[in-house]
Scaffold this active site. Structure first.
Site, PDB file in Angstrom:
ATOM      1  N   TYR A 235       0.826  -1.197   0.000  1.00  0.00           N
ATOM      2  CA  TYR A 235       0.000   0.000   0.000  1.00  0.00           C
ATOM      3  C   TYR A 235       0.865   1.252   0.000  1.00  0.00           C
ATOM      4  CZ  TYR A 235       1.180   0.598   4.921  1.00  0.00           C
ATOM      5  OH  TYR A 235       1.869   0.783   6.084  1.00  0.00           O
ATOM      6  N   PHE A 246       2.521   9.734   3.714  1.00  0.00           N
ATOM      7  CA  PHE A 246       2.779   9.529   5.135  1.00  0.00           C
ATOM      8  C   PHE A 246       3.118   8.088   5.471  1.00  0.00           C
ATOM      9  CE2 PHE A 246      -1.798   9.245   4.442  1.00  0.00           C
ATOM     10  CZ  PHE A 246      -2.116   8.028   5.017  1.00  0.00           C
ATOM     11  N   ASP A 247       2.880   7.174   4.539  1.00  0.00           N
ATOM     12  CA  ASP A 247       3.208   5.771   4.801  1.00  0.00           C
ATOM     13  C   ASP A 247       3.205   5.012   3.479  1.00  0.00           C
ATOM     14  OD1 ASP A 247       3.850   3.508   6.169  1.00  0.00           O
ATOM     15  OD2 ASP A 247       1.906   3.221   7.112  1.00  0.00           O
ATOM     16  N   ILE A 267      -7.539   1.227  10.996  1.00  0.00           N
ATOM     17  CA  ILE A 267      -8.512   2.316  10.976  1.00  0.00           C
ATOM     18  C   ILE A 267      -9.820   1.842  10.330  1.00  0.00           C
ATOM     19  CG2 ILE A 267      -6.794   4.157  11.034  1.00  0.00           C
ATOM     20  CD1 ILE A 267      -7.078   4.441   8.019  1.00  0.00           C
ATOM     21  N   TYR A 293      -7.962   8.655  11.548  1.00  0.00           N
ATOM     22  CA  TYR A 293      -7.351   8.807  12.873  1.00  0.00           C
ATOM     23  C   TYR A 293      -8.106   9.790  13.766  1.00  0.00           C
ATOM     24  CZ  TYR A 293      -3.555   6.073  10.973  1.00  0.00           C
ATOM     25  OH  TYR A 293      -2.816   5.055  10.419  1.00  0.00           O
ATOM     26  N   PHE A 310      -5.536   5.993   0.152  1.00  0.00           N
ATOM     27  CA  PHE A 310      -4.688   4.803   0.077  1.00  0.00           C
ATOM     28  C   PHE A 310      -4.896   4.098  -1.258  1.00  0.00           C
ATOM     29  CE2 PHE A 310      -5.181   5.236   4.680  1.00  0.00           C
ATOM     30  CZ  PHE A 310      -3.920   4.937   5.158  1.00  0.00           C
TER      31      PHE A 310
END
Length: 318
Positions: A235, A246-247, A267, A293, A310
């Protein structure tokens, strides 16, 4: 994308050596024995791929060994450096209480393990001889620790691992198949094909959707993901409007990772958007703050008002 971390076993995260009191011990002591005389006093009962029971003798064996109990029939054993999906149950064998340290059967599902040098050699040997559906037993004694730590190890005890190999995922690292435009205004995706990482661009002046959006980019041909399963994924996550990443599993070496889905361990946007997706799919998720979040955000990058985007490849489900 986790709301909270998967409850990792106290002594058995992916660093097995923690169960031996080591930080990354590689089994530099004595060589292991193999199945024919390997801790024959230990009796393991219970069906494969179910939490086992172990009967312990009073006398503790403090020399490391392993024994393949069931070789398995699915695929091929994992080689050095490969990843393997497995369930683990761990005991401290002291000849008295023989306490259960922990089990992935109690922790929400199997673990994804990379067979690198952080995994003690005696465990790597068991994995090297066990296919999917198989089970092996490993005794980790003092000799599994680096020599400089052996003198500090508690006397009269060993760690016992019962390992059920679920799957050796193989080389596929991305969803495969024809890609479609998800038709979400403001979002751009490039799908290079093969095992290459897709590109997600969220730089836009378009307003973010108020609710959850889940769009299929590549439709997989596998079974639908069920709530409670652990999914193997790749992902990338970015913030709507800014294109701030961010990821990303792709950015951390491109190796898939695994999460339990549908049970509140990630989440809400993931739980709601990925349950029911066919395995092998690539899915675009736009997740509003209340399904991400929340008002507090996460870390330095995600504010409480951010919509998260995502792109998720669902490779396997267990």
């Amino acid at each position: 994308m986790r709301r909270r971390s998967l409850a990792v076993l106290a002594a058995v995260p992916l660093l097995f050596a923690a169960a031996c009191g080591s930080e990354g011990g590689t089994g530099s002591g004595a060589s292991a024995t193999t199945s024919a005389g390997s801790a024959p006093e230990l009796k393991v009962t219970g069906a494969a791929n179910a939490k086992p029971t172990v009967a312990f003798p009073a006398k503790v064996t403090e020399v490391s060994s392993y024994q393949v109990l069931t070789p398995g029939t699915v695929g091929t054993p994992a080689q050095a450096g490969a990843s393997v999906v497995a369930n683990l149950t761990v005991f401290t064998w002291d000849g008295k209480q023989n306490k259960l340290v922990g089990s992935t059967y109690d922790e929400g599902g199997p673990q994804l393990i990379t067979l690198n040098e952080q995994i003690p050699e005696i465990l790597r040997k068991g994995f090297a001889e066990t296919k999917g559906g198989g089970r092996f037993l490993s005794v980790l004694g003092k000799d599994a620790l680096p020599k400089e730590q052996q003198a500090q190890a508690p006397a009269g005890q060993s760690q016992v691992f019962v390992v059920d190999v679920v799957d050796v995922p193989g080389a596929g690292k991305a969803a495969q198949g024809a890609a479609a435009d998800p038709e979400v205004k403001g979002i751009k995706i490039e799908n290079p094909g093969g095992d290459a990482a897709p590109k997600l661009n969220t730089k836009t002046d378009e307003k973010a959707p108020k609710g959850l959006v889940a769009k299929t980019v590549i439709k997989g041909t596998g079974p639908e993901v069920k709530s409670g399963q652990s999914i193997l994924v790749q992902y990338v996550g970015k913030i709507w409007g800014s294109d701030l990443e961010f990821d990303s599993s792709w950015a951390r070496g491109g190796e898939p990772i695994m999460f339990q889905i549908g049970t509140g361990r990630v989440i809400k946007g993931w739980d709601q958007g990925l349950v029911g997706v066919p395995v092998g799919s690539r899915v675009l998720l736009s997740i509003p703050p209340d399904l991400g979040y929340g008002k507090d955000g996460s870390g330095d990058k995600i504010k409480g008002t951010d919509t998260l985007v995502f792109l998720v490849d669902v490779l396997k489900a267990y």
